[in-house]
Design an enzyme around this catalytic site. Sequence first.
Site, PDB file in Angstrom:
ATOM      1  N   GLY A  41       6.850  -6.356 -10.792  1.00 56.34           N
ATOM      2  CA  GLY A  41       6.979  -7.107  -9.537  1.00 56.34           C
ATOM      3  C   GLY A  41       5.584  -7.259  -8.963  1.00 56.34           C
ATOM      4  O   GLY A  41       4.977  -6.276  -8.527  1.00 56.34           O
ATOM      5  N   ASN A  91       4.505  -8.824  -2.806  1.00 53.87           N
ATOM      6  CA  ASN A  91       3.683  -8.184  -1.762  1.00 53.87           C
ATOM      7  C   ASN A  91       3.451  -6.694  -2.027  1.00 53.87           C
ATOM      8  O   ASN A  91       2.315  -6.219  -1.999  1.00 53.87           O
ATOM      9  CB  ASN A  91       4.354  -8.366  -0.396  1.00 53.87           C
ATOM     10  CG  ASN A  91       4.182  -9.780   0.130  1.00 53.87           C
ATOM     11  OD1 ASN A  91       3.224 -10.470  -0.223  1.00 53.87           O
ATOM     12  ND2 ASN A  91       5.097 -10.216   0.969  1.00 53.87           N
ATOM     13  N   VAL A  92       4.527  -5.956  -2.281  1.00 56.13           N
ATOM     14  CA  VAL A  92       4.359  -4.505  -2.483  1.00 56.13           C
ATOM     15  C   VAL A  92       3.678  -4.239  -3.822  1.00 56.13           C
ATOM     16  O   VAL A  92       2.741  -3.430  -3.910  1.00 56.13           O
ATOM     17  CB  VAL A  92       5.715  -3.760  -2.432  1.00 56.13           C
ATOM     18  CG1 VAL A  92       5.509  -2.264  -2.666  1.00 56.13           C
ATOM     19  CG2 VAL A  92       6.419  -3.983  -1.096  1.00 56.13           C
ATOM     20  N   GLY A  93       4.119  -4.933  -4.873  1.00 57.68           N
ATOM     21  CA  GLY A  93       3.583  -4.666  -6.213  1.00 57.68           C
ATOM     22  C   GLY A  93       2.100  -4.972  -6.311  1.00 57.68           C
ATOM     23  O   GLY A  93       1.319  -4.156  -6.830  1.00 57.68           O
ATOM     24  N   ARG A 135      19.286  -3.649   4.247  1.00 55.61           N
ATOM     25  CA  ARG A 135      18.838  -3.330   2.890  1.00 55.61           C
ATOM     26  C   ARG A 135      20.019  -3.434   1.931  1.00 55.61           C
ATOM     27  O   ARG A 135      19.878  -3.839   0.784  1.00 55.61           O
ATOM     28  CB  ARG A 135      18.256  -1.922   2.845  1.00 55.61           C
ATOM     29  CG  ARG A 135      16.945  -1.793   3.614  1.00 55.61           C
ATOM     30  CD  ARG A 135      16.414  -0.383   3.534  1.00 55.61           C
ATOM     31  NE  ARG A 135      15.194  -0.202   4.315  1.00 55.61           N
ATOM     32  CZ  ARG A 135      15.189   0.156   5.594  1.00 55.61           C
ATOM     33  NH1 ARG A 135      16.310   0.345   6.258  1.00 55.61           N
ATOM     34  NH2 ARG A 135      14.042   0.312   6.221  1.00 55.61           N
ATOM     35  N   ASN A 160      19.559  -7.123  -6.412  1.00 52.41           N
ATOM     36  CA  ASN A 160      18.525  -6.211  -6.897  1.00 52.41           C
ATOM     37  C   ASN A 160      19.039  -5.263  -7.978  1.00 52.41           C
ATOM     38  O   ASN A 160      18.280  -4.848  -8.857  1.00 52.41           O
ATOM     39  CB  ASN A 160      17.894  -5.448  -5.728  1.00 52.41           C
ATOM     40  CG  ASN A 160      16.901  -6.330  -4.975  1.00 52.41           C
ATOM     41  OD1 ASN A 160      16.665  -7.475  -5.367  1.00 52.41           O
ATOM     42  ND2 ASN A 160      16.326  -5.827  -3.901  1.00 52.41           N
ATOM     43  N   SER A 177      12.231  -0.760  -5.145  1.00 50.19           N
ATOM     44  CA  SER A 177      13.166  -1.840  -4.803  1.00 50.19           C
ATOM     45  C   SER A 177      14.341  -1.307  -3.970  1.00 50.19           C
ATOM     46  O   SER A 177      14.803  -0.182  -4.172  1.00 50.19           O
ATOM     47  CB  SER A 177      13.712  -2.491  -6.080  1.00 50.19           C
ATOM     48  OG  SER A 177      12.655  -2.837  -6.944  1.00 50.19           O
ATOM     49  N   HIS A 180      17.250   5.819   2.541  1.00 49.45           N
ATOM     50  CA  HIS A 180      16.316   4.878   3.169  1.00 49.45           C
ATOM     51  C   HIS A 180      17.116   3.783   3.865  1.00 49.45           C
ATOM     52  O   HIS A 180      17.337   2.713   3.326  1.00 49.45           O
ATOM     53  CB  HIS A 180      15.391   4.284   2.098  1.00 49.45           C
ATOM     54  CG  HIS A 180      14.341   3.368   2.654  1.00 49.45           C
ATOM     55  ND1 HIS A 180      13.515   3.713   3.698  1.00 49.45           N
ATOM     56  CD2 HIS A 180      13.979   2.104   2.293  1.00 49.45           C
ATOM     57  CE1 HIS A 180      12.694   2.707   3.950  1.00 49.45           C
ATOM     58  NE2 HIS A 180      12.946   1.720   3.120  1.00 49.45           N
TER      59      HIS A 180
HETATM   60  P1  NAI Z   1       8.330  -9.805  -2.962  1.00 49.33           P
HETATM   61  O1  NAI Z   1       9.396 -10.839  -2.903  1.00 49.33           O
HETATM   62  O2  NAI Z   1       7.019 -10.083  -2.349  1.00 49.33           O
HETATM   63  O3  NAI Z   1       8.072  -9.410  -4.506  1.00 49.33           O
HETATM   64  C1  NAI Z   1       9.074  -9.146  -5.405  1.00 49.33           C
HETATM   65  C2  NAI Z   1       8.601  -9.640  -6.755  1.00 49.33           C
HETATM   66  O4  NAI Z   1       9.556  -9.250  -7.748  1.00 49.33           O
HETATM   67  C3  NAI Z   1       8.459 -11.165  -6.847  1.00 49.33           C
HETATM   68  O5  NAI Z   1       7.146 -11.508  -7.207  1.00 49.33           O
HETATM   69  C4  NAI Z   1       9.472 -11.552  -7.912  1.00 49.33           C
HETATM   70  O6  NAI Z   1       9.071 -12.651  -8.681  1.00 49.33           O
HETATM   71  C5  NAI Z   1       9.531 -10.279  -8.726  1.00 49.33           C
HETATM   72  N1  NAI Z   1      10.705 -10.175  -9.587  1.00 49.33           N
HETATM   73  C6  NAI Z   1      11.975 -10.577  -9.347  1.00 49.33           C
HETATM   74  N2  NAI Z   1      12.762 -10.332 -10.412  1.00 49.33           N
HETATM   75  C7  NAI Z   1      11.973  -9.737 -11.347  1.00 49.33           C
HETATM   76  C8  NAI Z   1      12.198  -9.250 -12.661  1.00 49.33           C
HETATM   77  N3  NAI Z   1      13.406  -9.296 -13.239  1.00 49.33           N
HETATM   78  N4  NAI Z   1      11.158  -8.740 -13.337  1.00 49.33           N
HETATM   79  C9  NAI Z   1       9.925  -8.695 -12.779  1.00 49.33           C
HETATM   80  N5  NAI Z   1       9.653  -9.141 -11.541  1.00 49.33           N
HETATM   81  C10 NAI Z   1      10.659  -9.659 -10.830  1.00 49.33           C
HETATM   82  O7  NAI Z   1       8.965  -8.478  -2.341  1.00 49.33           O
HETATM   83  P2  NAI Z   1       8.182  -7.176  -1.835  1.00 49.33           P
HETATM   84  O8  NAI Z   1       7.872  -7.315  -0.416  1.00 49.33           O
HETATM   85  O9  NAI Z   1       7.100  -6.896  -2.803  1.00 49.33           O
HETATM   86  O10 NAI Z   1       9.343  -6.077  -1.978  1.00 49.33           O
HETATM   87  C11 NAI Z   1       9.795  -5.690  -3.247  1.00 49.33           C
HETATM   88  C12 NAI Z   1      11.021  -4.785  -3.130  1.00 49.33           C
HETATM   89  O11 NAI Z   1      10.639  -3.539  -2.544  1.00 49.33           O
HETATM   90  C13 NAI Z   1      12.143  -5.336  -2.245  1.00 49.33           C
HETATM   91  O12 NAI Z   1      13.390  -4.989  -2.787  1.00 49.33           O
HETATM   92  C14 NAI Z   1      11.942  -4.582  -0.932  1.00 49.33           C
HETATM   93  O13 NAI Z   1      13.110  -4.507  -0.148  1.00 49.33           O
HETATM   94  C15 NAI Z   1      11.506  -3.235  -1.452  1.00 49.33           C
HETATM   95  N6  NAI Z   1      10.775  -2.413  -0.499  1.00 49.33           N
HETATM   96  C16 NAI Z   1      11.112  -1.089  -0.470  1.00 49.33           C
HETATM   97  C17 NAI Z   1      10.436  -0.217   0.347  1.00 49.33           C
HETATM   98  C18 NAI Z   1      10.785   1.229   0.329  1.00 49.33           C
HETATM   99  O14 NAI Z   1      10.421   1.961   1.241  1.00 49.33           O
HETATM  100  N7  NAI Z   1      11.473   1.722  -0.691  1.00 49.33           N
HETATM  101  C19 NAI Z   1       9.366  -0.684   1.248  1.00 49.33           C
HETATM  102  C20 NAI Z   1       9.066  -2.090   1.104  1.00 49.33           C
HETATM  103  C21 NAI Z   1       9.759  -2.919   0.248  1.00 49.33           C
HETATM  104  C1  2OP Z   2      10.887  -1.087   4.762  1.00 46.29           C
HETATM  105  O1  2OP Z   2      11.326  -0.016   5.219  1.00 46.29           O
HETATM  106  C2  2OP Z   2      11.894  -3.077   3.752  1.00 46.29           C
HETATM  107  O2  2OP Z   2      12.571  -0.931   3.106  1.00 46.29           O
HETATM  108  C3  2OP Z   2      11.525  -1.688   3.558  1.00 46.29           C
HETATM  109  O3  2OP Z   2       9.931  -1.688   5.290  1.00 46.29           O
END
Ligand code: NAI
Ligand code: 2OP
Length: 309
Positions: A9, A12-14, A89, A96, A120, A176
Site C-alpha cells: 500500500g 498516505n500511510v504506506g 472503521r 478491506n 489496515s 482500535h
Molecule cells: P490510502 O487510500 O492513502 O492508501 C491505501 C493504498 O492501498 C492505496 O494506494 C491503494 O491503491 C492501495 N491498495 C488497495 N488495494 C491494494 C492491494 N490489493 N494491494 C496493494 N495495495 C493496495 O489510505 P491510507 O491513508 O494510507 O490508509 C491505509 C489503511 O490504513 C486504511 O485502511 C486506514 O483506515 C488504515 N489506517 C489505520 C490506522 C491504525 O491506527 N491502525 C491509522 C491510519 C490508517
Molecule cells: C486513525 O485512527 C483512521 O484508524 C485511523 O486515524
Amino acid sequence: MLNRITVVGAGNVGATTAQRLAEKELARTVVLVDVVEGIAPGKALDQMESAPIEGFDTCIIGANDYAPAEGSDLVVVTAGIARKPGMSRDDLVRTNADIVKQVSQQIKRYCPNAIVVVVSNPLDVMCWVAKQVTGFPRERVIGMAGVLDTARYRTFLAQALNVSVEDIQAMVLGGHGDTMVPLVSYTTVSGIPVRQLLDESKLKAIVDRTRNGGAEIVAFLKTGSAYYAPSSAVVQMVESIARDKNRLLPCAAWLEGEYGLSGMYCGVPCKLSRKGLEEIVQVELTAQEREDLKKSAEAVKQTMAAVNL
Ligand code: NAI
Ligand code: 2OP
C-alpha cells in the site's frame, strides 16, 4: 538493521512509513508495493532522490508485484481504503478484508518468514484475517493502533498540562475503535499519577477526545484519514523489532487467555523484539478498566462476525 522491509500500500500511510523507515535506515532495502500502476515506483523514486539530502543509504524500490519483496524480514500492511467523513472503521470491514486476504496470500508465498505489522482497518479484525490467511504464528502477526492512540492521548495531556510530551507515560489498550481504553490509572507525568494534576472532568474530556482522535482528523481532511502520526507509530514498532529493543508498547496481539480474552486480536501491552511479539505483559486493571476492555473486545468480536474467512 534488517535486510528487507516491504510496505504494502503506497498511499498516505504506506508511503510516509517507507520514507520514515529509510530515514532511520532500519533496513538495507525498503520495497513499496501497490496495485495502482506507477504509484509505488513513482513514490519510491521520489523518496530515493531525497536520500542525498537526508543522508540515508537505504534503497527504496517501488513495484506493482511482489517479486522485489521476496524474502522480506518484515512486511507492513497498509493496503485498503481509508475512512471518509461519516464512515466508521467498521464500515471498511468487507472491502478491506478482501484486500488483506489477497495481500496475505502474497506475503505467505513471497515472505514466508516475515514478521507482519498490520495497519489496515478495522485493525484488530484485519490482523485476524492476516494471521488466518498466512498461517503465521502469533509472534509474527501484530497490529499497530495502540501506539497511535497512546500518542494522541499523550499529546492532549501534554497540551492540557503545559509539559513536554516526553514526560507523559501512558498506554491505550483495547480495540482500535470508539471503545478503546486509555489506562488513566497507569498514566503518569514523570512518575506523578495524572489524577494528582488534572481533575476528573478534564481527564474525561481527554479520554473522549482520544477515542475520537481518528474521526477528528477525518473531519478536517474530508478525503482520507491520518497518516503522519500513524506512520510514526508503525516505525516505532518496527524499530523495536529491527533493533531487538524489547520496547513495551501497546499493540494488537492474538490473545490466548490473556486479560480473560481469547480467539481474537486486541490491544494489550507487548514486548517487541527481533522475534516480533516477544511477550504479552499482563498488569492489574481497575474494575472499570476491566469492564471497558471487555466491552471493547466485544465490539471487535462483532466486527469479526461480519467477515467470512
Ligand atoms: P490510502 O487510500 O492513502 O492508501 C491505501 C493504498 O492501498 C492505496 O494506494 C491503494 O491503491 C492501495 N491498495 C488497495 N488495494 C491494494 C492491494 N490489493 N494491494 C496493494 N495495495 C493496495 O489510505 P491510507 O491513508 O494510507 O490508509 C491505509 C489503511 O490504513 C486504511 O485502511 C486506514 O483506515 C488504515 N489506517 C489505520 C490506522 C491504525 O491506527 N491502525 C491509522 C491510519 C490508517
Ligand atoms: C486513525 O485512527 C483512521 O484508524 C485511523 O486515524
